[in-house]
Write a protein that holds these residues in place. Structure first.
Motif, PDB file in Angstrom:
ATOM      1  N   ARG A 121       0.820  -1.217   0.000  1.00  0.00           N
ATOM      2  CA  ARG A 121       0.000   0.000   0.000  1.00  0.00           C
ATOM      3  C   ARG A 121       0.855   1.270   0.000  1.00  0.00           C
ATOM      4  NH1 ARG A 121      -3.221  -2.013   4.674  1.00  0.00           N
ATOM      5  NH2 ARG A 121      -4.218  -3.789   3.727  1.00  0.00           N
ATOM      6  N   GLY A 122       2.162   1.090   0.237  1.00  0.00           N
ATOM      7  CA  GLY A 122       3.044   2.257   0.264  1.00  0.00           C
ATOM      8  C   GLY A 122       3.169   2.798   1.677  1.00  0.00           C
ATOM      9  N   THR A 123       4.356   3.275   2.016  1.00  0.00           N
ATOM     10  CA  THR A 123       4.558   3.804   3.365  1.00  0.00           C
ATOM     11  C   THR A 123       5.602   4.909   3.362  1.00  0.00           C
ATOM     12  OG1 THR A 123       4.889   3.165   5.662  1.00  0.00           O
ATOM     13  CG2 THR A 123       6.359   2.140   4.087  1.00  0.00           C
ATOM     14  N   ASP A 124       5.415   5.901   4.201  1.00  0.00           N
ATOM     15  CA  ASP A 124       6.408   6.972   4.316  1.00  0.00           C
ATOM     16  C   ASP A 124       7.459   6.628   5.368  1.00  0.00           C
ATOM     17  OD1 ASP A 124       5.186   9.136   2.598  1.00  0.00           O
ATOM     18  OD2 ASP A 124       3.518   8.719   3.945  1.00  0.00           O
ATOM     19  N   ILE A 125       6.981   6.069   6.485  1.00  0.00           N
ATOM     20  CA  ILE A 125       7.879   5.771   7.605  1.00  0.00           C
ATOM     21  C   ILE A 125       7.814   4.274   7.890  1.00  0.00           C
ATOM     22  CG2 ILE A 125       8.358   6.222  10.052  1.00  0.00           C
ATOM     23  CD1 ILE A 125       6.945   8.927   9.700  1.00  0.00           C
ATOM     24  N   LEU A 126       8.954   3.632   7.841  1.00  0.00           N
ATOM     25  CA  LEU A 126       8.989   2.196   8.111  1.00  0.00           C
ATOM     26  C   LEU A 126       9.815   1.943   9.366  1.00  0.00           C
ATOM     27  CD1 LEU A 126       8.402  -0.729   7.268  1.00  0.00           C
ATOM     28  CD2 LEU A 126      10.497  -0.666   5.905  1.00  0.00           C
TER      29      LEU A 126
END
Ligand code: AMP
Length: 407
Positions: A121-126
């Motif tokens: 889904r996509g992520t900015d902070i992992l």
């Protein structure tokens, strides 16, 4: 000093306000402006100092200010344990609730597929533990080529746990020119080397000596024969001296064994350690938090990152092999200004460990003998000397004297 003086935006200030924080902690005060300015940071800060918010808040701000729309993570936070990773991810969610950034956490010990779906889904902070992060990278379910900010949280612990090779492999997957933040409670040579190889002209922040966390904790030592430890623990529980406590023990096997023995003695207890599944750990922690379980038995590694507020007591069923772990253990109590109590059940064979801990603390722990429980005397067949440690005036930490054996 107020949070708004640190240059944080309104969306973050209102999330901070909702948490009830009045003013920044020292590490937040020092780190937040530096991180916002884009600088690398090397921070000496333990759990309990507010270090998580110190890096989470400025990261949220920096990412929210840059253009959105990225699919791949722009910030990567590495943490040693799944508990700590989950806790950091929770902080990201709490502080970032008014921003439209996506955050994901991945760690081992649980099915990888839901994590893959989440990453798609996509992520900015992992936020991730190193091993599982490499699993994802290996399966190409993750692209780290757009990471702008890297955080190594509890770097000393990651190295203690043998993650150095994983970290080096991860670094090769990251682009150059990123911002790097390294947080560590202690600075052994290994952390120094890692910091030197990663950080560029870092701002150095040291919020407290490494043993200040222990200043709000009353420490007591109960001498006891090793074979009487269980009896002493149940005695302390039944007397009410120990009521809701995190009990530390060195091995997973011993942790299980102790929790079962307590349960057989009608004391509600659960064990939490690396062999337990994530759901078992979460359940044990939830039961403990709501009071259904009064004794939580934990190994050192499993206890890292456990977020338990207002934990009044810590019991060292045995002393840790590494003196720093004693500080980590007792740092679990007396947090956020509250007074805590740390009891250690110490047997004769732990004399050397105790001496090392007291050297690190630069103080001696007060001894309280419990009637009916005494340290064992030198046993037949034991070395023909005995340490005059227990009986020496407990004023300073100078080693201990060796004497000829008394009969
Ligand atoms: P940490 O050192 O990140 O593990 O944080 C320790 C605890 O302090 C957490 O429970 C935070 O919610 C809390 N905390 C963090 N910053 C503040 C602050 N500025 N004021 C009060 N509590 C805080």
């Amino acid at each position: 000093m107020y949070f708004k003086e640190l240059g944080l935006k309104a969306e973050l200030l209102s999330a901070i306000h909702a948490q009830g924080y009045k003013s920044p902690t020292p590490v937040q005060e020092q780190a937040i402006p530096e991180i916002l300015s884009g600088r690398d940071v090397l921070a000496g800060a333990q759990t309990g100092t507010g270090k998580t918010a110190a890096f989470t808040l400025p990261i949220l701000q920096l990412l929210s200010e840059k253009s959105q729309g990225g699919f791949n993570p722009r910030a990567l936070i590495l943490a040693p344990t799944r508990e700590l990773a989950a806790q950091v991810a929770k902080s990201v969610a709490v502080y970032g609730k008014n921003l439209s950034l996506h955050s994901t956490v991945v760690f081992g010990g649980v099915n990888i597929n839901p994590q893959i779906r989440e990453l798609r889904r996509g992520t900015d902070i992992l936020t991730a533990t190193p091993g599982r992060l490499l699993d994802h990278a290996g399966q190409r379910t993750l692209d780290l080529s757009e990471v702008e900010i890297l955080v190594l949280d509890e770097a000393d612990r990651m190295l203690d746990m043998g993650f150095i090779h994983d970290i080096r492999r991860i670094l090769k997957l990251l682009p150059h020119g990123r911002q790097n933040l390294l947080f560590s409670a202690t600075y052994p040579e290994s952390v120094r080397q890692l910091a030197d190889s990663i950080l560029h002209n870092p701002k150095l922040i040291q919020v407290s000596r490494r043993n200040t966390a222990v200043e709000t904790v009353t420490q007591v030592l109960h001498p006891v024969a090793r074979t009487d430890k269980f009896k002493l623990l149940t005695h302390l529980i039944k007397q009410g001296d120990v009521s809701r406590a995190l009990v530390f023990i060195r091995t997973k096997y011993a942790a299980n064994n102790l929790a079962q023995k307590l349960a057989r003695n009608s004391i509600s207890a659960a064990a939490i350690h690396g062999n337990k599944s994530q759901s078992q750990r979460t359940r044990a922690l939830a039961d403990f938090k709501k009071g259904a379980v009064s004794i939580l038995v934990a190994t050192d590694i499993a206890s890292r990152g456990l977020d338990i507020n207002q934990l009044p007591q810590v019991v060292n069923y045995d002393l840790p092999g590494i003196p720093e772990d004693y500080i980590h253990r007792i740092g679990r109590t007396g947090r956020a200004g509250a007074r805590g109590l740390a009891l250690s059940l110490v047997s004769h064979d732990e004399t050397k460990l105790l001496a090392n801990i007291e050297k690190l603390l630069c103080t001696r722990i007060q001894v309280r003998e419990i009637p009916g429980f005494k340290k064992e005397e030198a046993v037949a067949g034991a070395p023909s000397f005995k340490y005059e440690y227990w009986s020496s005036p407990r004023k300073h930490v100078a080693g201990f004297r060796r004497r000829g054996a008394r009969r």
